[in-house]
Enzyme design. Structure first.
Site, PDB file in Angstrom:
ATOM      1  CG  ASN A  12      10.745  12.381  -4.066  1.00  0.00           C
ATOM      2  OD1 ASN A  12      11.720  12.950  -3.553  1.00  0.00           O
ATOM      3  ND2 ASN A  12       9.889  13.004  -4.856  1.00  0.00           N
ATOM      4  CE  LYS A  14       7.069  14.367  -2.604  1.00  0.00           C
ATOM      5  NZ  LYS A  14       5.779  14.823  -3.119  1.00  0.00           N
ATOM      6  CG  HIS A  99       8.952  14.910  -8.679  1.00  0.00           C
ATOM      7  ND1 HIS A  99       8.118  15.846  -8.108  1.00  0.00           N
ATOM      8  CD2 HIS A  99       8.653  13.727  -8.098  1.00  0.00           C
ATOM      9  CE1 HIS A  99       7.360  15.240  -7.201  1.00  0.00           C
ATOM     10  NE2 HIS A  99       7.664  13.955  -7.181  1.00  0.00           N
ATOM     11  CD  GLU A 101       6.690  17.696  -5.169  1.00  0.00           C
ATOM     12  OE1 GLU A 101       7.841  17.500  -4.750  1.00  0.00           O
ATOM     13  OE2 GLU A 101       5.698  17.025  -4.794  1.00  0.00           O
ATOM     14  CD  GLU A 171       5.779  10.403  -9.025  1.00  0.00           C
ATOM     15  OE1 GLU A 171       5.732   9.697  -8.017  1.00  0.00           O
ATOM     16  OE2 GLU A 171       6.313  11.527  -9.043  1.00  0.00           O
ATOM     17  N   GLY A 177       0.755  13.760  -3.300  1.00  0.00           N
ATOM     18  CA  GLY A 177       0.623  14.460  -2.019  1.00  0.00           C
ATOM     19  C   GLY A 177      -0.798  14.879  -1.687  1.00  0.00           C
ATOM     20  CB  SER A 216      -1.820   9.532  -2.723  1.00  0.00           C
ATOM     21  OG  SER A 216      -1.762  10.950  -2.670  1.00  0.00           O
TER      22      SER A 216
HETATM   23  C1  PEP Z   1       6.197  11.913  -5.201  1.00  0.00           C
HETATM   24  O1  PEP Z   1       6.521  13.002  -4.762  1.00  0.00           O
HETATM   25  O2  PEP Z   1       6.878  11.393  -6.087  1.00  0.00           O
HETATM   26  C2  PEP Z   1       4.993  11.286  -4.670  1.00  0.00           C
HETATM   27  C3  PEP Z   1       4.498  10.272  -5.305  1.00  0.00           C
HETATM   28  O3  PEP Z   1       4.484  11.823  -3.518  1.00  0.00           O
HETATM   29  P1  PEP Z   1       3.294  11.207  -2.589  1.00  0.00           P
HETATM   30  O4  PEP Z   1       3.557   9.744  -2.438  1.00  0.00           O
HETATM   31  O5  PEP Z   1       3.369  11.949  -1.321  1.00  0.00           O
HETATM   32  O6  PEP Z   1       2.012  11.448  -3.350  1.00  0.00           O
END
Ligand code: PEP
Length: 254
Positions: A12, A14, A99, A101, A171, A177, A216
């Site tokens: 992803n 973003k 998601h 976000e 998630e 993040g 992460s």
């Molecule tokens: C994501 O945005 O789906 C995600 C898992 O981000 P990150 O790997 O940066 O934590």
């Protein structure tokens, strides 16, 4: 990861990598990533980098593309939005739905996620439904309840034929993040609760829906997380932005 499952590695991006950076990334990644039958790689570029990514993977049918979002209506006066039909026409096979976000920065609701799942399925896109708890919900022991609520809201009432093709990503919001990864044990526990609900919603088909872990993930922890029971793949944000670390994640062995 259970031995019979073929892991899905999803990136992803973003709001990163415009068309120029997407092309450069893919030139570097594809030159070093040889097609593998034992895994599926999916990239979610930004909407404006989608065409560049599509052109870069034109000769690589093993690298699949999805969009990061669709709007929760079929078409119409929704300036700035993209529909499921537009995403399909652009070459997407997948769409991220719910998601964290979208939920927590843009205030999207469970009801909108449900609408997006329906629209995605109606247009032949695979929805990748993201679920996960906030830190205060985890601390209150509500991880499973939050995931189950988000799953039910998005999937309840959908025909098994639709659910069969869906993907779920666990998630935890506190892990996205932040550099704070769920332990493999925590990921497995949440995946087990999600699996139980998928079985309740879709019977045998629910047993086969892939459940990815995201939060992460990086080149150093990918193999361990992929080995966690119940983890069928990874959804990766930050560590998917550099071709080197994405390559390491795509070639990680469970
Ligand atoms: C994501 O945005 O789906 C995600 C898992 O981000 P990150 O790997 O940066 O934590």
């Amino acid at each position: 990861m259970a031995a019979h499952r073929r892991p899905i590695l999803a990136a992803n991006w973003k709001m990163n990598h415009g068309p120029t950076a997407a092309s450069a990334f893919l030139a570097s990644f594809l030159a070093r990533y040889a097609r593998r039958e034992d895994r599926t790689v999916i990239l979610f570029p930004s909407a404006l980098a989608f065409a560049a990514a599509r052109s870069a993977v034109a000769e690589r049918p093993d690298v699949l593309l999805g969009v990061q979002n669709i709007y929760s209506a079929e078409k119409g006066a929704f300036t700035g939005e993209n529909s499921a039909a537009i995403a399909l026409d652009a070459g997407a096979g997948y769409v991220l739905v719910g998601h964290s976000e979208r939920r927590h920065v843009f205030g999207e609701t469970d009801a909108q996620s449900a609408e997006k799942v329906k629209l995605a399925a109606a247009h032949g896109l695979v929805p990748v439904l993201c679920v996960g708890e906030k830190i205060e919900e985890r601390e209150a022991g509500q991880t499973d309840a939050v995931c189950v609520r988000q799953l039910r809201a998005a999937f309840a009432g959908l025909p098994v034929e639709t659910l069969r093709d869906a993907i779920v990503a666990y998630e935890p919001v506190w892990a996205i993040g932040t550099g704070r990864t769920a332990t493999p044990q925590d990921a497995s526990a949440a995946h087990q609760a999600i699996r139980a609900e998928l079985r309740a919603l879709a019977g045998d088909a629910g047993a086969a829906i892939p459940i990815l872990y995201g939060g992460s993930v990086n080149a150093g922890n990918a193999a361990t997380l992929l080995s966690a029971p119940g983890v069928d793949g990874l959804l990766v944000g930050g560590a998917s932005l550099e071709a080197d670390s994405w390559l390491a994640i795509c070639t990680a062995e469970a």
